[in-house]
Design a protein around this motif. Structure first.
Motif, PDB file in Angstrom:
ATOM      1  N   ALA A   1      42.535  30.792  30.276  1.00 36.22           N
ATOM      2  CA  ALA A   1      43.671  29.756  30.233  1.00 36.22           C
ATOM      3  C   ALA A   1      44.648  30.929  29.590  1.00 36.22           C
ATOM      4  N   LEU A   2      44.292  31.923  29.085  1.00 39.86           N
ATOM      5  CA  LEU A   2      45.389  33.380  28.776  1.00 39.86           C
ATOM      6  C   LEU A   2      44.766  34.201  29.292  1.00 39.86           C
ATOM      7  N   LEU A   3      44.211  33.982  29.992  1.00 35.35           N
ATOM      8  CA  LEU A   3      44.399  35.166  31.152  1.00 35.35           C
ATOM      9  C   LEU A   3      44.933  35.410  32.231  1.00 35.35           C
ATOM     10  N   VAL A   4      45.371  34.300  32.621  1.00 34.53           N
ATOM     11  CA  VAL A   4      46.262  33.493  33.857  1.00 34.53           C
ATOM     12  C   VAL A   4      48.176  33.588  33.556  1.00 34.53           C
ATOM     13  N   GLU A   5      47.351  33.314  32.237  1.00 32.08           N
ATOM     14  CA  GLU A   5      48.852  32.439  31.322  1.00 32.08           C
ATOM     15  C   GLU A   5      49.739  34.974  31.673  1.00 32.08           C
ATOM     16  N   CYS A   6      48.815  34.987  30.821  1.00 30.19           N
ATOM     17  CA  CYS A   6      49.416  35.900  30.584  1.00 30.19           C
ATOM     18  C   CYS A   6      49.364  37.204  31.969  1.00 30.19           C
ATOM     19  N   TYR A   7      48.655  36.994  32.582  1.00 26.68           N
ATOM     20  CA  TYR A   7      48.492  38.393  33.646  1.00 26.68           C
ATOM     21  C   TYR A   7      50.143  37.696  34.755  1.00 26.68           C
ATOM     22  N   ASP A   8      50.480  36.186  34.332  1.00 26.21           N
ATOM     23  CA  ASP A   8      51.093  35.338  34.521  1.00 26.21           C
ATOM     24  C   ASP A   8      52.710  35.710  34.271  1.00 26.21           C
ATOM     25  N   GLY A   9      52.659  36.089  32.636  1.00 29.51           N
ATOM     26  CA  GLY A   9      53.794  36.492  31.881  1.00 29.51           C
ATOM     27  C   GLY A   9      54.617  37.396  32.923  1.00 29.51           C
ATOM     28  N   LEU A  10      53.059  38.742  32.685  1.00 27.32           N
ATOM     29  CA  LEU A  10      53.773  39.891  32.763  1.00 27.32           C
ATOM     30  C   LEU A  10      53.906  40.579  34.800  1.00 27.32           C
ATOM     31  N   GLY A  11      53.370  39.170  35.388  1.00 27.59           N
ATOM     32  CA  GLY A  11      53.826  39.403  36.534  1.00 27.59           C
ATOM     33  C   GLY A  11      54.944  38.687  36.888  1.00 27.59           C
ATOM     34  N   ALA A  12      55.597  38.030  36.046  1.00 30.45           N
ATOM     35  CA  ALA A  12      56.977  37.618  36.092  1.00 30.45           C
ATOM     36  C   ALA A  12      58.022  38.694  36.140  1.00 30.45           C
TER      37      ALA A  12
ATOM     38  N   THR B   1      41.997  34.031  38.457  1.00 29.58           N
ATOM     39  CA  THR B   1      42.222  34.756  37.454  1.00 29.58           C
ATOM     40  C   THR B   1      42.602  36.283  38.603  1.00 29.58           C
ATOM     41  N   VAL B   2      42.391  36.163  39.906  1.00 30.17           N
ATOM     42  CA  VAL B   2      42.950  37.016  40.509  1.00 30.17           C
ATOM     43  C   VAL B   2      43.575  37.652  41.288  1.00 30.17           C
ATOM     44  N   GLU B   3      44.181  36.314  41.565  1.00 27.89           N
ATOM     45  CA  GLU B   3      45.482  35.735  41.977  1.00 27.89           C
ATOM     46  C   GLU B   3      46.439  36.415  40.819  1.00 27.89           C
ATOM     47  N   PRO B   4      46.915  35.785  40.365  1.00 29.29           N
ATOM     48  CA  PRO B   4      48.078  36.740  39.313  1.00 29.29           C
ATOM     49  C   PRO B   4      47.794  37.575  38.951  1.00 29.29           C
ATOM     50  N   ALA B   5      46.465  38.314  39.116  1.00 28.54           N
ATOM     51  CA  ALA B   5      46.279  39.424  38.157  1.00 28.54           C
ATOM     52  C   ALA B   5      47.219  40.513  39.489  1.00 28.54           C
ATOM     53  N   THR B   6      47.018  40.456  40.437  1.00 32.15           N
ATOM     54  CA  THR B   6      47.514  40.954  41.835  1.00 32.15           C
ATOM     55  C   THR B   6      48.932  40.962  41.528  1.00 32.15           C
ATOM     56  N   ARG B   7      49.643  40.266  40.813  1.00 30.38           N
ATOM     57  CA  ARG B   7      51.348  40.389  40.699  1.00 30.38           C
ATOM     58  C   ARG B   7      51.983  42.223  41.095  1.00 30.38           C
ATOM     59  N   VAL B   8      52.052  41.693  39.722  1.00 28.46           N
ATOM     60  CA  VAL B   8      52.471  43.523  39.841  1.00 28.46           C
ATOM     61  C   VAL B   8      52.176  44.754  40.461  1.00 28.46           C
ATOM     62  N   VAL B   9      50.220  44.961  41.126  1.00 21.52           N
ATOM     63  CA  VAL B   9      50.215  45.862  42.168  1.00 21.52           C
ATOM     64  C   VAL B   9      51.265  45.150  43.361  1.00 21.52           C
ATOM     65  N   ARG B  10      51.171  43.827  43.728  1.00 20.27           N
ATOM     66  CA  ARG B  10      51.928  43.554  44.814  1.00 20.27           C
ATOM     67  C   ARG B  10      54.036  43.559  44.315  1.00 20.27           C
ATOM     68  N   VAL B  11      54.530  44.156  43.690  1.00 20.58           N
ATOM     69  CA  VAL B  11      55.838  44.552  43.405  1.00 20.58           C
ATOM     70  C   VAL B  11      55.745  45.897  43.374  1.00 20.58           C
ATOM     71  N   LEU B  12      54.850  46.305  43.455  1.00 15.09           N
ATOM     72  CA  LEU B  12      54.909  48.055  43.034  1.00 15.09           C
ATOM     73  C   LEU B  12      55.069  48.559  45.190  1.00 15.09           C
ATOM     74  N   VAL B  13      53.774  47.321  45.616  1.00 14.87           N
ATOM     75  CA  VAL B  13      53.444  47.718  47.055  1.00 14.87           C
ATOM     76  C   VAL B  13      54.889  47.593  47.914  1.00 14.87           C
ATOM     77  N   ARG B  14      55.592  46.831  48.098  1.00 15.91           N
ATOM     78  CA  ARG B  14      56.539  45.813  48.550  1.00 15.91           C
ATOM     79  C   ARG B  14      57.884  47.091  48.211  1.00 15.91           C
ATOM     80  N   ILE B  15      57.992  47.531  46.807  1.00 14.09           N
ATOM     81  CA  ILE B  15      59.209  48.904  46.399  1.00 14.09           C
ATOM     82  C   ILE B  15      58.276  50.293  48.081  1.00 14.09           C
ATOM     83  N   ALA B  16      57.162  50.431  47.663  1.00 17.32           N
ATOM     84  CA  ALA B  16      57.173  51.864  48.927  1.00 17.32           C
ATOM     85  C   ALA B  16      57.079  51.230  49.784  1.00 17.32           C
TER      86      ALA B  16
END
Lengths: 247, 247
Positions: B64-75, B128-143
């Motif tokens: 639960a912590l992992l998902v919450e933290c990945y989501d918080g950072l991603g958001a 946990t894997v989908e929330p974990a990818t939110r940050v890199v997806r933002v970078l990919v979109r800008i690129a």
DNA sequence: TGTACATCAGTGAACGCGCGTTCACTGATGTAC
DNA sequence: TGTACATCAGTGAACGCGCGTTCACTGATGTAC
């Protein structure tokens, strides 16, 4: 300073080694913060209180491990780099980078101790900082030689603030040891530190599971990264050089 | 699916939050691998067995912590990037990078959970894997947007192997979500992944103590890094463009 | 070479502590009639 | 609206375990004469 090599001293040497080796093996399975004197004692066939004849506390054992691991990694990188002809800058760079990864991948527990989450409640003493800098010093030396040979980093981005003051500490540390001539530009130091960060970041992502389902062959990926950060720094050839600040 | 909002449900919601918040506070002081259900229970004023009404095990709490933290950072990264005008590629890139660092530096315990040494004996489940990818997806979109706007990465180093197969998994993952057009070149994907690694590597070095006595102001240093990896990728302007493969 | 004494490695018991998890229980909240 | 029953949150004791560190001890190794 040479210790007398009688039976007692020899036994002490052997058992100290066995304790350190058992502790390093434990790092890989239990993680650095769960390193337990009792578990190590069990592994070497001692009663837990006997370990106190060799290390006065768990923290002292951790410090010894830190120094030993930083030195092992530093030596591996130094040796690999030293084996390449001095004028082959790209070869030296790749050899150093690959040795770095190989050492870490073969010893994930040691890597976690050095570059993972710091052990809570433990503060590394001064003795660990000099061994900790051996790897980056190799990278700095190659970058310095490249600069001296007329190969410099890619130009800094437009609109970037002057980074001179940012890396002043790093430059002073390295200059004390005569590794970088005073003429190497800020941008070379900046790119070296970025390369250093990227190399360990790549190993960290590999060993801590962040490349799962993202990149295939990890050794080839690391090579691709090492080549690119080397190119940005000027130690690896670039297709079209935009005319960097190199002399 | 909407849970009934009676007294019980409300209390459950509140206490679940309190447990998660207490656990995240513990991460910062004790480290992720020493996270203890009993300590968390004490912090929220419960008896340890009561926590089992909310999480069936310590591992479930970790998940639960992992998902919450990945989501918080991603958001945090998504929101910062979304607040910048679409055609300001450099602004979007810097906003995303800075949000990334700010979130991590403000929550070193959470960062250690996400990007530090994995907790021994714990295997993160699929959730946990989908929330974990939110940050890199933002970078990919800008690129990807940069590429579409005619701005591409620096040329690959001479003599580099073709990296297409290396990043095939990453490209497939990201293509499924329509983030990168099929025309974005391998080199753009490679440089995006390197940027992603470098950004987290920089934060890791900062929070884990490897920049001590090396770089001064950490926020400015991070900016310097973000600008350079952005420039290598083509989202930040370069002084002299060597004529990349951009259309 | 032999003896007396000092040094040191390793033992085993104990200290006080914390951990995850289970279980039978009490008492409050919610639901069906 | 009132009553009977079901659901659920939280309690406190217990299980078996591991931890770092201390301490008085035994017995082997080393040293000085």
């Amino acid at each position: 300073m040479a210790a007398p090599r009688n039976a007692r001293a020899l036994a002490r040497e052997t058992l100290t080694r066995e304790i350190l080796d058992a502790a390093r093996a434990r790092l890989a399975t239990d993680g650095p913060s769960a390193l337990s004197l009792r578990a190590v004692a069990r592994d070497v066939g001692m009663v837990s209180s006997a370990v106190y004849r060799y290390f006065p506390s768990r923290d002292a054992l951790l410090t010894a491990l830190l120094v030993e691991c930083y030195d092992g990694l530093g030596a591996a990188v130094e040796d690999a780099e030293a084996a390449v002809a001095r004028d082959d800058l790209e070869g030296r760079w790749l050899a150093a980078c690959r040795a770095l990864r190989s050492w870490c991948v073969a010893r994930p527990g040691d890597f976690a101790l050095l570059y993972g989450t710091p052990v809570p409640g433990y503060a590394a003493p001064r003795d660990t900082v000099e061994p900790a800098t051996r790897v980056v010093r190799v990278l700095v030396r190659i970058a310095g030689d490249a600069w001296a040979a007329g190969r410099g980093p890619v130009p800094e981005p437009v609109g970037a603030d002057d980074a001179t003051v940012l890396v002043a500490d790093a430059r002073a540390y390295v200059a004390e040891r005569g590794l970088v001539g005073p003429d190497a530009p800020t941008e070379s130091v900046v790119r070296t530190l970025i390369a250093w960060t990227t190399l360990f970041g790549t190993v960290s992502f590999e060993l801590f599971g962040h490349l799962e389902r993202t990149v295939g062959d990890r050794a080839s990926w690391f090579d691709a990264v090492a080549l690119r950060v080397g190119a940005d720094l000027g130690v690896v050839g670039r297709a079209a050089d935009p005319g960097s600040g190199a002399p």
